[in-house]
Structures are given as structure tokens and as C-alpha cells.
Design a protein around this motif. Structure first.
Motif, short mmCIF file in Angstrom:
data_model
loop_
_atom_site.label_atom_id
_atom_site.label_comp_id
_atom_site.label_asym_id
_atom_site.label_seq_id
_atom_site.Cartn_x
_atom_site.Cartn_y
_atom_site.Cartn_z
N HIS A 133 0.84 -1.20 0.00
CA HIS A 133 0.00 0.00 0.00
C HIS A 133 0.87 1.25 0.00
O HIS A 133 0.62 2.21 0.74
CB HIS A 133 -0.97 -0.01 1.19
N ALA A 134 1.89 1.24 -0.85
CA ALA A 134 2.86 2.34 -0.92
C ALA A 134 2.84 3.00 -2.29
O ALA A 134 3.87 3.45 -2.78
CB ALA A 134 4.26 1.80 -0.61
N VAL A 135 1.67 3.08 -2.89
CA VAL A 135 1.51 3.74 -4.19
C VAL A 135 1.20 5.20 -3.94
O VAL A 135 0.39 5.55 -3.08
CB VAL A 135 0.40 3.07 -5.02
N LEU A 136 1.85 6.07 -4.69
CA LEU A 136 1.64 7.50 -4.54
C LEU A 136 0.26 7.87 -5.09
O LEU A 136 -0.03 7.63 -6.26
CB LEU A 136 2.72 8.28 -5.29
N PRO A 137 -0.62 8.43 -4.25
CA PRO A 137 -1.94 8.84 -4.74
C PRO A 137 -1.80 9.85 -5.87
O PRO A 137 -0.92 10.70 -5.85
CB PRO A 137 -2.60 9.48 -3.51
N MET A 138 -2.63 9.73 -6.84
CA MET A 138 -2.70 10.63 -7.99
C MET A 138 -1.54 10.46 -8.97
O MET A 138 -1.55 11.04 -10.03
CB MET A 138 -2.84 12.09 -7.54
N GLN A 139 -0.53 9.69 -8.63
CA GLN A 139 0.60 9.39 -9.52
C GLN A 139 0.94 7.91 -9.31
O GLN A 139 2.03 7.58 -8.84
CB GLN A 139 1.81 10.27 -9.20
N THR A 140 0.03 7.02 -9.65
CA THR A 140 0.11 5.62 -9.26
C THR A 140 1.28 4.85 -9.88
O THR A 140 1.54 3.72 -9.48
CB THR A 140 -1.21 4.90 -9.55
N LYS A 141 1.97 5.44 -10.81
CA LYS A 141 3.18 4.80 -11.35
C LYS A 141 4.30 4.83 -10.31
O LYS A 141 5.19 3.99 -10.32
CB LYS A 141 3.62 5.54 -12.62
N TYR A 142 4.24 5.78 -9.41
CA TYR A 142 5.32 6.03 -8.46
C TYR A 142 4.99 5.51 -7.07
O TYR A 142 3.84 5.46 -6.66
CB TYR A 142 5.62 7.53 -8.37
N ALA A 143 6.04 5.19 -6.33
CA ALA A 143 5.88 4.80 -4.93
C ALA A 143 5.73 6.06 -4.08
O ALA A 143 6.30 7.10 -4.39
CB ALA A 143 7.10 4.02 -4.45
N ASN A 144 4.97 5.93 -3.03
CA ASN A 144 4.91 6.95 -2.02
C ASN A 144 6.17 6.80 -1.16
O ASN A 144 6.81 5.75 -1.18
CB ASN A 144 3.66 6.74 -1.15
N ARG A 145 6.55 7.80 -0.43
CA ARG A 145 7.71 7.69 0.46
C ARG A 145 7.23 7.08 1.77
O ARG A 145 6.68 7.76 2.63
CB ARG A 145 8.35 9.06 0.68
N VAL A 146 7.41 5.77 1.89
CA VAL A 146 6.96 5.01 3.05
C VAL A 146 8.11 4.13 3.51
O VAL A 146 8.76 3.48 2.70
CB VAL A 146 5.76 4.11 2.69
N SER A 147 8.34 4.11 4.81
CA SER A 147 9.38 3.25 5.39
C SER A 147 8.74 2.28 6.36
O SER A 147 7.89 2.66 7.17
CB SER A 147 10.42 4.09 6.14
N TYR A 148 9.16 1.02 6.27
CA TYR A 148 8.71 -0.03 7.17
C TYR A 148 9.90 -0.64 7.88
O TYR A 148 10.97 -0.79 7.28
CB TYR A 148 8.02 -1.16 6.40
N VAL A 149 9.70 -1.05 9.11
CA VAL A 149 10.64 -1.93 9.80
C VAL A 149 9.89 -3.25 9.95
O VAL A 149 8.78 -3.29 10.49
CB VAL A 149 11.06 -1.38 11.18
N ILE A 150 10.52 -4.31 9.45
CA ILE A 150 9.91 -5.65 9.47
C ILE A 150 10.79 -6.55 10.32
O ILE A 150 12.01 -6.62 10.12
CB ILE A 150 9.78 -6.20 8.03
#
Length: 189
Positions: A133-150
Motif C-alpha cells: 500500500h505504498a503507491v503515490l496517490p494521484m501518480q500511481t506509477k510512483y511509490a509513495n515515500r513510506v518506510s517499514y521496519v519488518i
């Protein structure tokens, strides 16, 4: 007429500026199972297949998504992660960046901007971005800037979403340090 044009331009600039600093919210939250993935990645210009499952066998993973290689914010973020990589390693963590860029672009980015310190993976079809769920809204080709620690048990420990690159490293390091302290103390998580 000129005054109206300037007013509309100023309004547009304000709206874009506000949109840039409004934090986006990743759908995966702490406790969620992290989706497995494998992808072509580059570390220091060398291409290999990155597997999240394999990386988690060695310890926690910091997975960060960024919109596009060689853009201002993504370059700042890559430099920040590169400068902090020894701190991540001291906590037993692997860092991997993911964007829609092709592997040829990421080969160059991994050397110049990531300083050959950590890998970046190509998600050209956007499937990894979608699963996190890290798709940039309104520019769905690009990733949103999201960081996860797993964590090694395939669970999201921490997520942070902001198009501003400034706090991604500090926040993920803090989350890892807290998790590491609970592991050393024999706590479960």
C-alpha cells in the motif's frame, strides 16, 4: 487579468506545497504480516535477486519506498540511509529501497546516491508497492515515500509515511533500537 493569473498560480503552488507535506498513510500497520517479495536489485552496481524471506533470516529489514531515483528528495533520502548504514548493521538490520525505476537506472543510483552501501530494488510493474500500500496517490506509477521496519517473524514493527525525506532514517533507527532492546532483555515481539 495578470492579478487573477498570479492569484491562481499562487493558489496552485500552495495546494501543491500543502499536498507535499501532508503525510500519506500506509495501510500496513504494526502487527500486520509483511508481504513476501523477490525483486531484481542492485548493490554497488551489481545486479542480484533480493528476497525478503532470505533477508529476514538474518535479522530485521528496513524496507523503504521512494518515488524515483535521482530526484531531489530521493537523493537526500538515499544519502541519509547510506550515512546511517553502519548503525543499521549494528542492530542486525538490512536496508532495501524500492522504486518503480528499471534496474539499469538503479545500477547507477546504487553506486552514486546509495554509495554502494545498501541495495535498491526495481518494482517496474508496481506489484511490491501495491502489496505494501505504498503507491503515490494521484501518480500511481510512483511509490509513495513510506518506510517499514519488518521483524524476522514477518511482521511490520513500524511504518512511517511522509513525502518529506528528513525523518525516515531517524524514525526507523529509533524503532529498531527499541525492538533490539526488547530482544536483548528477553522480551517477545
Amino acid at each position: 487579468m495578470k492579478r487573477i493569473f498570479l492569484g491562481a498560480g499562487t493558489l496552485l503552488a500552495v495546494l501543491i506545497g500543502v499536498w507535499f507535506f501532508i503525510p500519506a498513510h500506509a495501510a500496513l500497520k504494526p502487527g500486520d504480516k509483511a508481504p513476501e517479495f523477490t525483486a531484481q536489485a542492485s548493490l554497488g552496481g551489481k545486479v542480484f535477486t533480493f528476497s525478503l524471506a532470505d533477508a529476514l533470516k538474518r535479522g530485521p529489514v528496513v524496507l523503504y519506498f521512494y518515488p524515483a531515483a535521482f530526484t531531489k528528495g530521493c537523493t537526500i533520502e538515499a544519502h541519509d540511509f547510506a550515512e546511517a548504514i553502519e548503525r543499521y548493521h549494528a542492530l542486525g538490520a538490512t536496508v532495501i529501497g524500492v522504486s518503480h525505476d528499471d534496474i539499469a537506472t538503479l545500477k547507477r543510483f546504487s553506486v552514486s546516491e546509495c554509495r554502494s552501501k545498501f541495495p535498491v530494488a526495481a518494482d517496474t510493474d508496481g506489484q511490491i508497492m501495491k502489496s505494501y500500500h505504498a503507491v503515490l496517490p494521484m501518480q500511481t506509477k510512483y511509490a509513495n515515500r513510506v518506510s517499514y521496519v519488518i521483524t524476522p517473524d514477518d511482521r511490520v514493527l513500524y511504518e512511517y509515511s511522509s513525502l518529506n525525506p528528513d525523518q525516515h532514517v531517524a524514525n526507523t533507527l529509533t524503532a529498531l533500537q527499541k525492538w533490539h532492546a526488547t530482544q536483548k532483555a528477553g522480551g517477545a515481539q
